[in-house]
Design an enzyme around this catalytic site. Structure first.
Site, short mmCIF file in Angstrom:
data_model
loop_
_atom_site.label_atom_id
_atom_site.label_comp_id
_atom_site.label_asym_id
_atom_site.label_seq_id
_atom_site.Cartn_x
_atom_site.Cartn_y
_atom_site.Cartn_z
N HIS A 102 0.83 -1.20 0.00
CA HIS A 102 0.00 0.00 0.00
C HIS A 102 0.87 1.26 0.00
O HIS A 102 0.54 2.26 0.65
CB HIS A 102 -0.95 0.01 1.20
CG HIS A 102 -1.90 -1.14 1.24
ND1 HIS A 102 -3.10 -1.15 0.57
CD2 HIS A 102 -1.81 -2.35 1.86
CE1 HIS A 102 -3.72 -2.31 0.78
NE2 HIS A 102 -2.95 -3.05 1.55
N ASN A 125 -10.03 -3.46 1.79
CA ASN A 125 -9.71 -3.34 0.37
C ASN A 125 -10.98 -3.08 -0.43
O ASN A 125 -12.08 -3.02 0.12
CB ASN A 125 -9.04 -4.63 -0.14
CG ASN A 125 -7.63 -4.80 0.37
OD1 ASN A 125 -6.85 -3.86 0.42
ND2 ASN A 125 -7.29 -6.02 0.75
#
Length: 488
Positions: free
Chosen positions: A54, A127
């Site tokens: 990320h 997510n």
């Protein structure tokens, strides 16, 4: 407009910000030139270590508004009244790429929401997909290494990725999602978000239910074709960042409908008995027909950060942050993340990262944590230990009124391979795609699969066949067209 006088970080005025102190006009330089040294030292440390995963992200502030009563399931105060608003921060991200990678790469997207509640920060770190590649956190470092760069070539490697996936059939559900059009969403505003893991809620009576969190975009789902995603990566690699920032700046505030699926432990046990699926398995969804969505509220993003580094890069969220009225579940991936995320923030940002404005709770904080790097809130003269309070030995639950969690089975290393059903839900997902979307899936898979060995292709095709015979046949046809030969 004239600029204010330059000072050192300690506020000392700087006599000359253009020339170094030197021994004579040609040097060498003097070590006593503290401004030069401090300036270079800080410059060398401007980049904190990027996130291992990320790494590239975008963020914005907003609010969560309760629209439906949830009090029968949780005593968490942020849900205490319809119309109640809670400040939020949301960080979107790609997962596998580096900080300078393109926003449109084929990748899951991080969807990490912080709720600044009056009882502390609640972080829902999820997510844009309801499932993941793995069901056990011990595989996570190995999996992420396959998504990064080959240690010899320093190149991304389709062989590493599909060697891992083809030997881990549990990944098939997420692989199918990733190589569908959902793998290249059109920016961040036009995708759903999910808590993905199973969490729990606890009410005033100390009763626990299990939940899955869903954030459904009110902007409508939009995805990019593989060709458009590749084109935009070259033309505007910061496409999603630009789209989100500009939308908020012009007052076009993105919104998501927040819903939950709710189940008691008994209901999940009955469902597992009927389906054979572990309800805490992160590679599985709870079908909406069995566990319908219940709307809870609306999330709106309405304020851009003023400084990206301070408010987005230093944002440090962790799924371990839950407030009274909330809890965890036996999900093995979640259990691993409860440790891993906070540990990563301690390394990446620092021991006292919770005191940074973007991470600081909006309620009073009192503990005995002291010292460490940048300890700018260090407790003053307060006692630096908690007074011992002796009590009985009775079971007190897990704190904040959460009941004790019953455990079952002997401690051991359990391997579910060969016994779990890793194919039915992936096949169900494949079958809800229309013909055009199925063809996109075949073509998207054929690209990287054409770069790997026949052995890996055969293993991966075997998984597609088990999910749906048409799935395997479609990928074979696309590979034949791509490679110019049969791959049976």
């Amino acid at each position: 407009m004239s600029q204010p006088p330059i000072t050192t970080a300690s506020g000392i005025p700087v006599a000359d910000n253009q020339n170094s102190a030197s021994a004579g006009p040609r040097g060498p330089l003097l070590l006593q030139d503290f401004h030069l040294i401090e300036k270079l030292q800080h410059f060398n440390r401007e980049r904190i270590p990027e996130r291992v995963v990320h790494a590239k992200g975008s963020g914005a502030y907003g609010k969560f508004t309760v629209t439906h009563d949830l009090s029968q399931y949780t005593k968490a105060k942020l849900f205490s009244a319809i119309g109640k608003e809670t400040e939020t921060f949301l960080r979107f991200s790609t997962v596998g790429g580096e900080k300078g990678s393109a926003d449109t790469e084929r990748d899951p997207r991080g969807f990490a929401v912080r709720f600044y509640t009056e009882e502390g920060n609640w972080d829902l770190v999820g997510n844009n997909t309801p499932v993941f590649f793995l069901k056990d956190g011990i595989k996570f470092p190995d999996f992420i290494h396959t998504q990064k760069r080959d240690p010899q070539t320093n190149l991304k490697s389709a062989t590493m990725m599909f060697d891992f996936w083809s030997k881990a059939p549990e990944s098939l559900h997420q692989v199918t999602t990733l190589f569908s059009s959902r793998g290249t969403p059109d920016g961040y505003r036009h995708m759903h978000g999910f808590g993905s893991h199973t969490y729990s809620l606890i009410n005033d009576a100390g009763e626990r239910v299990y939940v899955k969190w869903h954030f459904l975009t009110q902007q409508g789902i939009k995805n990019l074709s593989a060709a458009d995603a590749t084109r935009i990566a070259g033309e505007d690699p910061d496409y999603a960042q630009r789209d989100l920032f500009n939308a908020i700046a012009r007052g076009d505030f993105p919104r998501w409908t927040v819903s939950v699926q709710v189940a008691t432990e008994a209901e999940l046990a009955a469902w597992e008995q009927r389906t054979g699926w572990n309800p805490f398995d992160l590679t599985k969804v709870w079908p909406h027909g069995d566990f319908p969505l219940r709307q809870v509220g609306v999330l709106e993003l309405n304020r851009n950060p003023l400084n990206y580094h301070a408010e987005v890069e230093q944002a440090a969220l962790s799924p371990s942050n839950v407030v009274p009225g909330m809890g965890y579940s036996p999900d093995k991936m979640l259990q691993a993340r409860l440790f891993a995320y906070h540990d990563a923030q301690l390394y990446r940002v620092g021991t006292n990262h919770q005191y940074l404005p973007v991470n600081a709770p909006r309620c009073p904080v009192h503990n005995q944590q002291r010292d460490g790097a940048m300890a700018f809130a260090n407790g003053g003269a307060e006692q630096n230990y908690h007074t011992v309070q002796a009590g009985g030995s009775g079971v007190r639950g897990l704190g904040n009124g959460e009941p004790a969690l019953a455990l079952d089975g002997a401690a051991g290393l359990y391997d579910p391979r060969g016994t779990d059903d890793d194919f039915t839900q992936a096949g169900n997902l494949f079958r809800v795609l229309d013909a055009a979307e199925q063809q996109n899936l075949f073509d998207n898979l054929a690209g990287p699969l054409s770069q790997v060995s026949d052995e890996i292709i055969a293993r991966q095709l075997g998984h597609f066949d088990k999910a749906d015979a048409a799935y395997g046949a479609g990928v074979r046809a696309a590979l034949k067209k791509k490679k110019g030969r049969n791959v049976d």
